[in-house]
Design a protein around this motif. Structure first.
Motif, PDB file in Angstrom:
ATOM      1  N   ALA A  71      -5.399  -0.360  -4.640  1.00 29.72           N
ATOM      2  CA  ALA A  71      -4.984  -1.272  -3.577  1.00 29.72           C
ATOM      3  C   ALA A  71      -6.133  -2.164  -3.137  1.00 29.72           C
ATOM      4  N   ALA A  72      -7.313  -1.566  -2.979  1.00 26.71           N
ATOM      5  CA  ALA A  72      -8.463  -2.346  -2.520  1.00 26.71           C
ATOM      6  C   ALA A  72      -8.913  -3.361  -3.556  1.00 26.71           C
ATOM      7  N   SER A  73      -8.824  -2.989  -4.831  1.00 25.33           N
ATOM      8  CA  SER A  73      -9.311  -3.888  -5.880  1.00 25.33           C
ATOM      9  C   SER A  73      -8.269  -4.932  -6.284  1.00 25.33           C
ATOM     10  N   ALA A  74      -6.989  -4.555  -6.270  1.00 30.92           N
ATOM     11  CA  ALA A  74      -5.944  -5.472  -6.733  1.00 30.92           C
ATOM     12  C   ALA A  74      -5.398  -6.357  -5.620  1.00 30.92           C
ATOM     13  N   PHE A  75      -5.520  -5.911  -4.360  1.00 26.55           N
ATOM     14  CA  PHE A  75      -4.943  -6.683  -3.255  1.00 26.55           C
ATOM     15  C   PHE A  75      -6.014  -6.982  -2.199  1.00 26.55           C
ATOM     16  N   GLY A 115       0.805  -1.216   0.000  1.00 30.39           N
ATOM     17  CA  GLY A 115       0.000   0.000   0.000  1.00 30.39           C
ATOM     18  C   GLY A 115       0.836   1.263   0.000  1.00 30.39           C
ATOM     19  N   VAL A 116       1.916   1.289   0.802  1.00 28.37           N
ATOM     20  CA  VAL A 116       2.808   2.454   0.852  1.00 28.37           C
ATOM     21  C   VAL A 116       3.511   2.640  -0.487  1.00 28.37           C
ATOM     22  N   ALA A 156      -7.036  -3.840   3.412  1.00 29.19           N
ATOM     23  CA  ALA A 156      -5.971  -3.392   4.316  1.00 29.19           C
ATOM     24  C   ALA A 156      -4.839  -2.709   3.549  1.00 29.19           C
ATOM     25  N   ALA A 157      -4.601  -3.115   2.302  1.00 35.42           N
ATOM     26  CA  ALA A 157      -3.546  -2.500   1.497  1.00 35.42           C
ATOM     27  C   ALA A 157      -3.882  -1.059   1.139  1.00 35.42           C
ATOM     28  N   ALA A 158      -5.160  -0.710   1.235  1.00 35.23           N
ATOM     29  CA  ALA A 158      -5.581   0.657   0.917  1.00 35.23           C
ATOM     30  C   ALA A 158      -5.466   1.594   2.112  1.00 35.23           C
ATOM     31  N   LEU A 159      -5.161   1.054   3.292  1.00 35.24           N
ATOM     32  CA  LEU A 159      -5.086   1.885   4.493  1.00 35.24           C
ATOM     33  C   LEU A 159      -4.047   3.003   4.379  1.00 35.24           C
ATOM     34  N   PRO A 160      -2.803   2.740   3.907  1.00 37.35           N
ATOM     35  CA  PRO A 160      -1.841   3.841   3.772  1.00 37.35           C
ATOM     36  C   PRO A 160      -2.362   4.972   2.886  1.00 37.35           C
ATOM     37  N   ALA A 161      -3.067   4.632   1.812  1.00 31.34           N
ATOM     38  CA  ALA A 161      -3.600   5.665   0.916  1.00 31.34           C
ATOM     39  C   ALA A 161      -4.690   6.469   1.606  1.00 31.34           C
ATOM     40  N   ALA A 162      -5.528   5.795   2.400  1.00 32.72           N
ATOM     41  CA  ALA A 162      -6.600   6.512   3.107  1.00 32.72           C
ATOM     42  C   ALA A 162      -6.017   7.499   4.107  1.00 32.72           C
ATOM     43  N   CYS A 210     -14.006  11.697  -0.467  1.00 30.09           N
ATOM     44  CA  CYS A 210     -14.628  11.302   0.803  1.00 30.09           C
ATOM     45  C   CYS A 210     -15.302   9.937   0.691  1.00 30.09           C
ATOM     46  N   LEU A 211     -15.981   9.700  -0.419  1.00 32.33           N
ATOM     47  CA  LEU A 211     -16.638   8.401  -0.614  1.00 32.33           C
ATOM     48  C   LEU A 211     -15.607   7.274  -0.699  1.00 32.33           C
ATOM     49  N   VAL A 212     -14.478   7.546  -1.358  1.00 36.95           N
ATOM     50  CA  VAL A 212     -13.409   6.547  -1.418  1.00 36.95           C
ATOM     51  C   VAL A 212     -12.869   6.272  -0.022  1.00 36.95           C
ATOM     52  N   VAL A 213     -12.649   7.328   0.766  1.00 37.13           N
ATOM     53  CA  VAL A 213     -12.109   7.162   2.120  1.00 37.13           C
ATOM     54  C   VAL A 213     -13.075   6.373   2.999  1.00 37.13           C
ATOM     55  N   VAL A 214     -14.362   6.699   2.938  1.00 37.48           N
ATOM     56  CA  VAL A 214     -15.360   5.945   3.712  1.00 37.48           C
ATOM     57  C   VAL A 214     -15.298   4.466   3.356  1.00 37.48           C
ATOM     58  N   SER A 215     -15.235   4.172   2.074  1.00 37.14           N
ATOM     59  CA  SER A 215     -15.205   2.785   1.607  1.00 37.14           C
ATOM     60  C   SER A 215     -13.956   2.052   2.087  1.00 37.14           C
ATOM     61  N   VAL A 216     -12.810   2.716   1.955  1.00 36.23           N
ATOM     62  CA  VAL A 216     -11.534   2.085   2.310  1.00 36.23           C
ATOM     63  C   VAL A 216     -11.434   1.855   3.813  1.00 36.23           C
TER      64      VAL A 216
END
Length: 342
Positions: free
Chosen positions: A291-295, A119-120, A298-304, A222-228
């Motif tokens: 990150a969320a779709s390919a892995f 994710g990082v 949890a991998a999307a957490l750094p991006a959020a 914001c919608l992406v962050v809520v989802s992640v």
């Protein structure tokens, strides 16, 4: 707004008023955007079911963000490449070298879990963030250069983001670079080009809605962050602190290296400020969605977390640059006074 490293010497009253209004709007955007993103993160954490209901549509939210970005672009944004190729080249090269390598170094030093490490690295391999243009303006950088850098790095994302992720993160987890590239084409390239074409064909109509486009983008983020966040609540509880540290280091070192490398390459102060912002601020919405779709979520957490932090840090960086710009101008005025009086 001037695109050189010199300011206009005699601005008109109407021009000054327009710049004051633009400055006020930009300040409000930088203040409100991070607050809304923090609220979105809290909603995702405490209302998991709502976030999970939104999660399947993250690619649509990102497409809307990129379409809104495309609507803000014009052909002159790209003609700067021909007129001033070196600063554009420096910014884009640093974007796709400094941040990916920093991501790998930080993940290695902090010994992050493979999902978090990927994710990082993915955040580092993403193009420049859309809010970097506002931060550059507030930082008294070169806004036209910032827009061009963001646009070019975004258009190159289908090539460089998958390749860099495969190269740097492949040792942590399997990376399907081809699938990732196609996803970026669909979520980024097509919407941006569609927005640019519509701006060309319907410029008067688009000009009327331009003030609303930043808000469209922030709602999408914001919608992406809520989802992640809703899919990463366990990771936040167990590893939120270490991920936050990784994000702060990644973002801060990106600012520093972007600025000083540009200065070492003998570019002007405004170009260095612009490159600092462009390198340090990433398209975290794209990184989170990929990150969320390919892995895994949890991998999307750094991006959020990056999405929240880089907007806050960018506002502070802009304040710092504005203050130093004022001091430098005062110093130059003071040193020049004896010559003027002679």
């Amino acid at each position: 707004m001037s695109t050189s490293d010199t300011e206009p010497s005699a601005p008109s009253t109407s021009g000054a008023a327009a710049r004051t209004q633009e400055d006020r709007s930009a300040r409000m955007a930088v203040t409100v955007f991070p607050a809304l993103i923090i609220i979105a993160a809290l909603v995702g954490f405490f209302f998991v079911d709502l976030g999970q209901a939104l999660a399947p549509h993250t690619s649509i939210y990102l497409g809307i963000i990129m379409f809104a970005m495309g609507l803000t672009l014009t052909i002159p944004d790209f003609t700067l490449i021909a007129r001033r190729p070196l600063p554009v080249l420096i910014g884009v090269v640093l974007q796709y070298t400094v941040m990916p390598l920093l991501g790998l170094a930080i993940a290695t030093v902090l010994q992050l879990d493979p999902l978090l490490a990927v994710g990082v690295i993915l955040v580092g391999s993403a193009p420049g963030g859309t809010s970097s243009n506002v931060i550059t303006y507030l930082a008294k950088g070169d806004t036209a250069l910032s827009v061009t850098m963001t646009s070019v790095s975004t258009l190159l994302a289908p090539i460089f983001t998958p390749l860099l992720t495969l190269w740097l993160a492949g040792s942590y987890l399997p990376v399907d670079a081809g699938s990732m590239a196609w996803s970026i084409v669909q979520m980024v390239l097509v919407p941006v080009i569609a927005g640019l074409v519509i701006r060309l064909l319907l410029s008067k109509l688009v000009d009327r809605i331009l003030p609303a486009l930043p808000w469209v983008s922030v709602i999408g983020i914001c919608l992406v962050v809520v989802s992640v966040v809703s899919g990463s609540t366990e990771a936040i509880v167990t590893a939120g602190g270490i991920v936050f540290l990784a994000v702060v280091l990644h973002n801060g070192l990106g600012y520093l290296l972007g600025y000083w490398i540009t200065r070492l390459l003998r570019q002007g102060e405004r170009a260095a400020r612009t490159t600092s912002v462009e390198v340090g601020m990433q398209n975290s919405g794209l990184a989170a969605t990929l990150a969320a779709s390919a892995f895994a979520p949890a991998a999307a957490l750094p991006a959020a977390i990056f999405s929240i932090w880089h907007n806050l840090s960018g506002a502070f960086l802009a304040m710092f640059f504005r203050r130093t710009a004022g001091r430098n101008a005062a110093d130059q005025h003071t040193s020049a006074r004896p010559i003027a009086d002679a």
